[in-house]
Design a protein around this motif. Structure first.
Motif, PDB file in Angstrom:
ATOM      1  N   LEU A 166      34.887  42.204  38.224  1.00  0.00           N
ATOM      2  CA  LEU A 166      35.314  40.816  38.043  1.00  0.00           C
ATOM      3  C   LEU A 166      35.536  40.125  39.375  1.00  0.00           C
ATOM      4  CD1 LEU A 166      37.870  41.086  35.109  1.00  0.00           C
ATOM      5  CD2 LEU A 166      35.470  40.444  35.012  1.00  0.00           C
ATOM      6  N   PRO A 167      35.199  38.847  39.480  1.00  0.00           N
ATOM      7  CA  PRO A 167      35.469  38.095  40.714  1.00  0.00           C
ATOM      8  C   PRO A 167      36.969  37.852  40.869  1.00  0.00           C
ATOM      9  CG  PRO A 167      34.620  36.634  39.004  1.00  0.00           C
ATOM     10  CD  PRO A 167      34.530  38.017  38.455  1.00  0.00           C
ATOM     11  N   GLN A 168      37.576  38.559  41.813  1.00  0.00           N
ATOM     12  CA  GLN A 168      39.026  38.479  41.977  1.00  0.00           C
ATOM     13  C   GLN A 168      39.488  37.068  42.337  1.00  0.00           C
ATOM     14  OE1 GLN A 168      40.775  41.635  44.318  1.00  0.00           O
ATOM     15  NE2 GLN A 168      39.080  42.987  43.895  1.00  0.00           N
ATOM     16  N   LYS A 169      38.653  36.318  43.037  1.00  0.00           N
ATOM     17  CA  LYS A 169      39.028  34.965  43.415  1.00  0.00           C
ATOM     18  C   LYS A 169      39.305  34.106  42.188  1.00  0.00           C
ATOM     19  CE  LYS A 169      37.313  30.854  45.812  1.00  0.00           C
ATOM     20  NZ  LYS A 169      36.191  30.255  46.578  1.00  0.00           N
ATOM     21  N   HIS A 170      38.461  34.237  41.162  1.00  0.00           N
ATOM     22  CA  HIS A 170      38.637  33.446  39.950  1.00  0.00           C
ATOM     23  C   HIS A 170      39.889  33.888  39.190  1.00  0.00           C
ATOM     24  CE1 HIS A 170      34.007  32.596  39.919  1.00  0.00           C
ATOM     25  NE2 HIS A 170      34.663  31.949  40.872  1.00  0.00           N
ATOM     26  N   ILE A 171      40.122  35.191  39.158  1.00  0.00           N
ATOM     27  CA  ILE A 171      41.293  35.707  38.452  1.00  0.00           C
ATOM     28  C   ILE A 171      42.574  35.221  39.125  1.00  0.00           C
ATOM     29  CG2 ILE A 171      42.574  37.812  37.889  1.00  0.00           C
ATOM     30  CD1 ILE A 171      39.893  39.200  37.543  1.00  0.00           C
ATOM     31  N   ARG A 172      42.601  35.285  40.465  1.00  0.00           N
ATOM     32  CA  ARG A 172      43.794  34.860  41.186  1.00  0.00           C
ATOM     33  C   ARG A 172      44.009  33.358  41.045  1.00  0.00           C
ATOM     34  NH1 ARG A 172      44.325  38.365  46.777  1.00  0.00           N
ATOM     35  NH2 ARG A 172      43.964  40.406  45.843  1.00  0.00           N
ATOM     36  N   THR A 173      42.916  32.584  40.987  1.00  0.00           N
ATOM     37  CA  THR A 173      43.053  31.131  40.831  1.00  0.00           C
ATOM     38  C   THR A 173      43.652  30.794  39.476  1.00  0.00           C
ATOM     39  OG1 THR A 173      41.166  30.704  42.292  1.00  0.00           O
ATOM     40  CG2 THR A 173      41.811  28.951  40.783  1.00  0.00           C
ATOM     41  N   LEU A 174      43.134  31.429  38.416  1.00  0.00           N
ATOM     42  CA  LEU A 174      43.659  31.198  37.075  1.00  0.00           C
ATOM     43  C   LEU A 174      45.119  31.613  36.990  1.00  0.00           C
ATOM     44  CD1 LEU A 174      43.313  30.444  34.104  1.00  0.00           C
ATOM     45  CD2 LEU A 174      42.443  32.754  33.688  1.00  0.00           C
ATOM     46  N   THR A 175      45.436  32.770  37.575  1.00  0.00           N
ATOM     47  CA  THR A 175      46.815  33.247  37.573  1.00  0.00           C
ATOM     48  C   THR A 175      47.726  32.270  38.293  1.00  0.00           C
ATOM     49  OG1 THR A 175      46.023  35.530  37.568  1.00  0.00           O
ATOM     50  CG2 THR A 175      48.316  35.169  38.210  1.00  0.00           C
ATOM     51  N   ALA A 176      47.253  31.732  39.430  1.00  0.00           N
ATOM     52  CA  ALA A 176      48.057  30.790  40.211  1.00  0.00           C
ATOM     53  C   ALA A 176      48.348  29.524  39.417  1.00  0.00           C
ATOM     54  CB  ALA A 176      47.344  30.435  41.512  1.00  0.00           C
ATOM     55  N   VAL A 177      47.376  29.049  38.649  1.00  0.00           N
ATOM     56  CA  VAL A 177      47.576  27.853  37.837  1.00  0.00           C
ATOM     57  C   VAL A 177      48.642  28.110  36.767  1.00  0.00           C
ATOM     58  CG1 VAL A 177      46.509  26.309  36.150  1.00  0.00           C
ATOM     59  CG2 VAL A 177      45.260  26.945  38.229  1.00  0.00           C
ATOM     60  N   ILE A 178      48.542  29.260  36.118  1.00  0.00           N
ATOM     61  CA  ILE A 178      49.514  29.615  35.076  1.00  0.00           C
ATOM     62  C   ILE A 178      50.912  29.738  35.670  1.00  0.00           C
ATOM     63  CG2 ILE A 178      50.198  31.405  33.431  1.00  0.00           C
ATOM     64  CD1 ILE A 178      47.205  32.021  33.082  1.00  0.00           C
ATOM     65  N   ILE A 179      51.000  30.404  36.823  1.00  0.00           N
ATOM     66  CA  ILE A 179      52.292  30.584  37.477  1.00  0.00           C
ATOM     67  C   ILE A 179      52.876  29.242  37.910  1.00  0.00           C
ATOM     68  CG2 ILE A 179      53.416  31.540  39.537  1.00  0.00           C
ATOM     69  CD1 ILE A 179      51.421  33.896  39.297  1.00  0.00           C
ATOM     70  N   GLY A 180      52.007  28.344  38.402  1.00  0.00           N
ATOM     71  CA  GLY A 180      52.463  27.016  38.813  1.00  0.00           C
ATOM     72  C   GLY A 180      53.073  26.249  37.660  1.00  0.00           C
ATOM     73  N   ILE A 181      52.431  26.296  36.507  1.00  0.00           N
ATOM     74  CA  ILE A 181      52.955  25.616  35.321  1.00  0.00           C
ATOM     75  C   ILE A 181      54.299  26.217  34.911  1.00  0.00           C
ATOM     76  CG2 ILE A 181      52.560  25.175  32.869  1.00  0.00           C
ATOM     77  CD1 ILE A 181      49.550  25.092  33.525  1.00  0.00           C
ATOM     78  N   ALA A 182      54.366  27.549  34.916  1.00  0.00           N
ATOM     79  CA  ALA A 182      55.613  28.232  34.553  1.00  0.00           C
ATOM     80  C   ALA A 182      56.718  27.910  35.552  1.00  0.00           C
ATOM     81  CB  ALA A 182      55.379  29.735  34.475  1.00  0.00           C
TER      82      ALA A 182
END
Length: 245
Positions: free
Chosen positions: A221-237
């Motif tokens: 899996l492209p780790q960059k995409h996973i970390r970006t999605l995770t960062a968005v979720i964390i930002g909202i939380a």
């Protein structure tokens, strides 16, 4: 929400966080601490996450332990231990205060800024001793209070490690030692409630399953995409916790 529904939701959150860590090397504490404090006090949430971080790290170390670079870890681990013991006094004495959830919201938003500020290219360079000492203490302190100290260690290993297996192995052994220090300190102080201990067994199952699946996708899996999605979720939380917790 019913007690069973809440239990299932927390299990899903723990599974997702452990999958993220299996794939990217870190992110378990960041992801889980973005949601669990909405259900419990900060002390309860942090101790649950830190306890499960021991299992998360162990499950990954079992696959990459041959790549640990012990000679590189001395100053970092010493500073991490100092930060963890400082964090113990904060969490033990003030962990029930809701204001710390607001502080956590700010910390999460700061971690999001860090994630998006990272550049894909990685250039190794010698670092002075104050770098592992500073990053280790900050990572130990933030990790011991909020369970989200990973990015400080990530910064250090991005500066000093080129091989991704060395990076992951060094990162996990740092998580493991720091988390064990926190668990032992709070267990000795009697901070583990019966309710908290009820969540640990199901958490362990979710962690073992999530990290195992995550490790399988470590190279795919492209780790960059996973970390970006995770960062968005964390930002909202983080925003939710800052304004609504």
């Amino acid at each position: 929400m019913s007690a069973i529904g809440e239990f299932i939701l927390i299990a899903v959150i723990i599974f997702t966080g452990s999958f993220i860590q299996g794939v990217s090397g870190f992110g378990f504490g960041l992801f889980v601490m973005s949601f669990v404090p909405f259900f419990f006090t900060l002390q309860f949430s942090s101790l649950l996450v830190i306890s499960l971080s021991v299992i998360t790290a162990l499950s990954i170390i079992g696959k990459v332990y041959k790549h640990i670079q012990w000679a590189q870890l001395g100053y970092l681990l010493a500073a991490t231990a100092a930060g963890r013991f400082a964090a113990f006094f904060i969490l033990h004495n003030f962990g029930e205060m809701d204001i710390l959830k607001k502080v956590l919201g700010l910390v999460l938003l700061g971690m999001v800024v860090y994630t998006f500020a990272q550049k894909p290219e990685k250039k190794l360079r010698p670092v002075p001793k104050w770098v592992p000492l500073t990053l280790g203490f900050c990572g130990g302190l933030v990790g011991g209070v909020f369970g989200v100290g990973g990015p400080f260690f990530v910064v250090y290993f991005l500066l000093t490690t080129a091989n991704k297996y060395h990076y992951t192995a060094n990162l996990q052994i740092t998580f493991l030692i720091g988390s064990l220090l926190t668990v032992l300190a709070h267990a000795g102080a009697g901070d583990y409630s019966k309710e908290l201990l009820l969540y640990v067994p199901i958490g362990i199952v979710c962690v073992l399953l999530g990290t195992r699946i995550g490790i399988r996708y470590f190279e795919k899996l492209p780790q960059k995409h996973i970390r970006t999605l995770t960062a968005v979720i964390i930002g909202i939380a983080g925003l939710n916790m800052l304004f609504f917790a």
